[in-house]
Design a protein around this motif. Structure first.
Motif, PDB file in Angstrom:
ATOM      1  N   VAL A 163      65.686 -56.555 -12.409  1.00 39.23           N
ATOM      2  CA  VAL A 163      64.388 -56.433 -11.735  1.00 39.23           C
ATOM      3  C   VAL A 163      64.585 -55.925 -10.308  1.00 39.23           C
ATOM      4  O   VAL A 163      63.886 -55.019  -9.838  1.00 39.23           O
ATOM      5  CB  VAL A 163      63.641 -57.781 -11.710  1.00 39.23           C
ATOM      6  CG1 VAL A 163      62.361 -57.657 -10.884  1.00 39.23           C
ATOM      7  CG2 VAL A 163      63.311 -58.232 -13.120  1.00 39.23           C
ATOM      8  N   HIS A 164      65.543 -56.506  -9.607  1.00 42.73           N
ATOM      9  CA  HIS A 164      65.810 -56.081  -8.233  1.00 42.73           C
ATOM     10  C   HIS A 164      66.260 -54.624  -8.192  1.00 42.73           C
ATOM     11  O   HIS A 164      65.867 -53.870  -7.282  1.00 42.73           O
ATOM     12  CB  HIS A 164      66.867 -56.981  -7.602  1.00 42.73           C
ATOM     13  CG  HIS A 164      66.460 -58.416  -7.470  1.00 42.73           C
ATOM     14  ND1 HIS A 164      65.245 -58.800  -6.927  1.00 42.73           N
ATOM     15  CD2 HIS A 164      67.086 -59.567  -7.812  1.00 42.73           C
ATOM     16  CE1 HIS A 164      65.145 -60.120  -6.928  1.00 42.73           C
ATOM     17  NE2 HIS A 164      66.253 -60.610  -7.462  1.00 42.73           N
ATOM     18  N   VAL A 203      65.451 -52.217 -10.279  1.00 45.03           N
ATOM     19  CA  VAL A 203      64.293 -51.348 -10.513  1.00 45.03           C
ATOM     20  C   VAL A 203      63.433 -51.262  -9.253  1.00 45.03           C
ATOM     21  O   VAL A 203      62.973 -50.177  -8.869  1.00 45.03           O
ATOM     22  CB  VAL A 203      63.445 -51.869 -11.695  1.00 45.03           C
ATOM     23  CG1 VAL A 203      62.119 -51.113 -11.787  1.00 45.03           C
ATOM     24  CG2 VAL A 203      64.223 -51.718 -13.004  1.00 45.03           C
ATOM     25  N   THR A 204      63.232 -52.386  -8.595  1.00 44.37           N
ATOM     26  CA  THR A 204      62.427 -52.398  -7.371  1.00 44.37           C
ATOM     27  C   THR A 204      63.071 -51.542  -6.286  1.00 44.37           C
ATOM     28  O   THR A 204      62.402 -50.747  -5.608  1.00 44.37           O
ATOM     29  CB  THR A 204      62.247 -53.834  -6.859  1.00 44.37           C
ATOM     30  OG1 THR A 204      61.610 -54.613  -7.873  1.00 44.37           O
ATOM     31  CG2 THR A 204      61.399 -53.859  -5.596  1.00 44.37           C
ATOM     32  N   ASP A 205      64.385 -51.676  -6.124  1.00 41.33           N
ATOM     33  CA  ASP A 205      65.101 -50.872  -5.126  1.00 41.33           C
ATOM     34  C   ASP A 205      65.000 -49.387  -5.448  1.00 41.33           C
ATOM     35  O   ASP A 205      64.797 -48.555  -4.554  1.00 41.33           O
ATOM     36  CB  ASP A 205      66.574 -51.287  -5.064  1.00 41.33           C
ATOM     37  CG  ASP A 205      66.770 -52.685  -4.467  1.00 41.33           C
ATOM     38  OD1 ASP A 205      65.816 -53.179  -3.823  1.00 41.33           O
ATOM     39  OD2 ASP A 205      67.844 -53.261  -4.658  1.00 41.33           O
ATOM     40  N   ALA A 222      62.679 -47.883  -7.191  1.00 39.43           N
ATOM     41  CA  ALA A 222      61.302 -47.427  -7.001  1.00 39.43           C
ATOM     42  C   ALA A 222      61.024 -47.086  -5.540  1.00 39.43           C
ATOM     43  O   ALA A 222      60.253 -46.178  -5.231  1.00 39.43           O
ATOM     44  CB  ALA A 222      60.325 -48.484  -7.492  1.00 39.43           C
ATOM     45  N   HIS A 223      61.678 -47.823  -4.631  1.00 40.02           N
ATOM     46  CA  HIS A 223      61.474 -47.593  -3.206  1.00 40.02           C
ATOM     47  C   HIS A 223      62.199 -46.346  -2.714  1.00 40.02           C
ATOM     48  O   HIS A 223      61.784 -45.735  -1.724  1.00 40.02           O
ATOM     49  CB  HIS A 223      61.944 -48.805  -2.395  1.00 40.02           C
ATOM     50  CG  HIS A 223      61.049 -49.990  -2.550  1.00 40.02           C
ATOM     51  ND1 HIS A 223      61.461 -51.283  -2.305  1.00 40.02           N
ATOM     52  CD2 HIS A 223      59.744 -50.089  -2.928  1.00 40.02           C
ATOM     53  CE1 HIS A 223      60.456 -52.122  -2.522  1.00 40.02           C
ATOM     54  NE2 HIS A 223      59.408 -51.424  -2.898  1.00 40.02           N
ATOM     55  N   ASN A 282      54.375 -46.120 -10.188  1.00 40.72           N
ATOM     56  CA  ASN A 282      54.952 -47.368  -9.685  1.00 40.72           C
ATOM     57  C   ASN A 282      54.329 -48.603 -10.336  1.00 40.72           C
ATOM     58  O   ASN A 282      55.014 -49.586 -10.625  1.00 40.72           O
ATOM     59  CB  ASN A 282      54.792 -47.443  -8.170  1.00 40.72           C
ATOM     60  CG  ASN A 282      55.786 -46.557  -7.439  1.00 40.72           C
ATOM     61  OD1 ASN A 282      56.830 -46.221  -7.985  1.00 40.72           O
ATOM     62  ND2 ASN A 282      55.454 -46.183  -6.212  1.00 40.72           N
ATOM     63  N   GLU A 283      53.028 -48.537 -10.558  1.00 37.71           N
ATOM     64  CA  GLU A 283      52.348 -49.689 -11.156  1.00 37.71           C
ATOM     65  C   GLU A 283      52.867 -49.966 -12.559  1.00 37.71           C
ATOM     66  O   GLU A 283      53.165 -51.120 -12.911  1.00 37.71           O
ATOM     67  CB  GLU A 283      50.839 -49.442 -11.207  1.00 37.71           C
ATOM     68  CG  GLU A 283      50.063 -50.635 -11.751  1.00 37.71           C
ATOM     69  CD  GLU A 283      48.564 -50.385 -11.801  1.00 37.71           C
ATOM     70  OE1 GLU A 283      47.837 -51.314 -12.205  1.00 37.71           O
ATOM     71  OE2 GLU A 283      48.134 -49.267 -11.461  1.00 37.71           O
ATOM     72  N   SER A 286      55.767 -48.976 -13.828  1.00 37.75           N
ATOM     73  CA  SER A 286      57.172 -49.387 -13.746  1.00 37.75           C
ATOM     74  C   SER A 286      57.283 -50.869 -13.438  1.00 37.75           C
ATOM     75  O   SER A 286      58.070 -51.593 -14.057  1.00 37.75           O
ATOM     76  CB  SER A 286      57.899 -48.575 -12.662  1.00 37.75           C
ATOM     77  OG  SER A 286      58.033 -47.233 -13.035  1.00 37.75           O
ATOM     78  N   GLN A 287      56.466 -51.328 -12.482  1.00 38.63           N
ATOM     79  CA  GLN A 287      56.509 -52.738 -12.120  1.00 38.63           C
ATOM     80  C   GLN A 287      55.964 -53.618 -13.244  1.00 38.63           C
ATOM     81  O   GLN A 287      56.513 -54.684 -13.531  1.00 38.63           O
ATOM     82  CB  GLN A 287      55.704 -52.972 -10.830  1.00 38.63           C
ATOM     83  CG  GLN A 287      56.434 -52.536  -9.574  1.00 38.63           C
ATOM     84  CD  GLN A 287      57.750 -53.277  -9.378  1.00 38.63           C
ATOM     85  OE1 GLN A 287      57.798 -54.502  -9.410  1.00 38.63           O
ATOM     86  NE2 GLN A 287      58.841 -52.530  -9.194  1.00 38.63           N
ATOM     87  N   VAL A 346      58.444 -56.350 -14.979  1.00 39.96           N
ATOM     88  CA  VAL A 346      57.993 -57.741 -14.837  1.00 39.96           C
ATOM     89  C   VAL A 346      57.732 -58.360 -16.206  1.00 39.96           C
ATOM     90  O   VAL A 346      58.082 -59.522 -16.456  1.00 39.96           O
ATOM     91  CB  VAL A 346      56.738 -57.820 -13.946  1.00 39.96           C
ATOM     92  CG1 VAL A 346      56.087 -59.197 -14.050  1.00 39.96           C
ATOM     93  CG2 VAL A 346      57.090 -57.519 -12.502  1.00 39.96           C
TER      94      VAL A 346
END
Length: 209
Positions: free
Chosen positions: A59-60, A62-64, A66-67, A76-77, A79-80, A84
């Protein structure tokens, strides 16, 4: 002026989604093994917790990504939502295993074993569906997996009802009623979380139709 392609970042997203779905399948199979071969319970629960932590790390990642990525395969929505939903399903499996340990279960019931099998089969469908996101030509195949995921969740609903009815029939044993009611509900909720993944995949299909 040279042109730069940021497209290499896109496969990384798919790699992480597939890694997360593979982790979900691994942890679901570990839960099924716990239910079907109820030995070395603490060691098996520890293994399930390790897999849950691996899921958190993805998860971390993917978040990194995406940024930092200028171009992503999904917005982005979505993907999250997807990562999640995958993580929630992984967490639900681990929460179920924890209850087996907390309640000092002596031996799983047949209903629990059947629900764990449905979870494993649902996770397998997710794992098989995820590579289809890489190519729009394969999105139609993803739909078949979504349908199967929904079918498995419906089967879990029926099993939960059957399990609860059996517990009520033996309500003189209040401790068993309380602990197995909670375990059954956690197992069924896990199939709900897997269905949530299917719902996100369906959202992606609609957007890319």
């Amino acid at each position: 002026m040279p042109s730069f392609s940021f497209l290499p970042s896109q496969p990384k997203f798919f790699d992480l989604f597939e890694k997360s779905s593979s982790t979900l399948y691994d942890i679901a199979r570990a839960l099924q093994d716990l239910m079907n071969n109820y030995t070395d319970v603490q060691a098996k629960c520890a293994r399930i917790t390790d897999l849950e932590q691996q899921g958190d790390a993805i998860v971390h990642n993917v978040t990194d990504l995406a940024h930092s990525a200028l171009i992503a395969p999904l917005d982005n929505e979505d993907s999250q939502r997807l990562i999640v939903a995958l993580d929630d399903a992984i967490d639900a499996v681990e929460a179920t295993a924890v209850r087996m340990s907390i309640f000092r279960v002596e031996q799983p019931t047949e209903i629990a074993q059947q629900l764990a099998e449905l979870i494993s089969r649902g996770a397998e469908q997710v794992c098989d569906a995820m590579p289809g996101l890489r190519n729009r030509k394969h999105l139609e195949k993803v739909k078949d997996h979504i349908i199967r995921i929904n079918d498995l969740e419906n089967e879990a609903d029926q099993l939960l009802r059957t399990g609860l009815e059996q517990l009520v029939d033996r309500r003189d044993d209040m401790f068993n009623l309380i602990r197995w009611k909670e375990i059954y509900e956690y197992l069924e909720e896990t199939t709900d979380r897997i269905e949530d993944i299917g719902d996100v995949l369906q959202r992606v299909l609609i957007k890319n139709a």
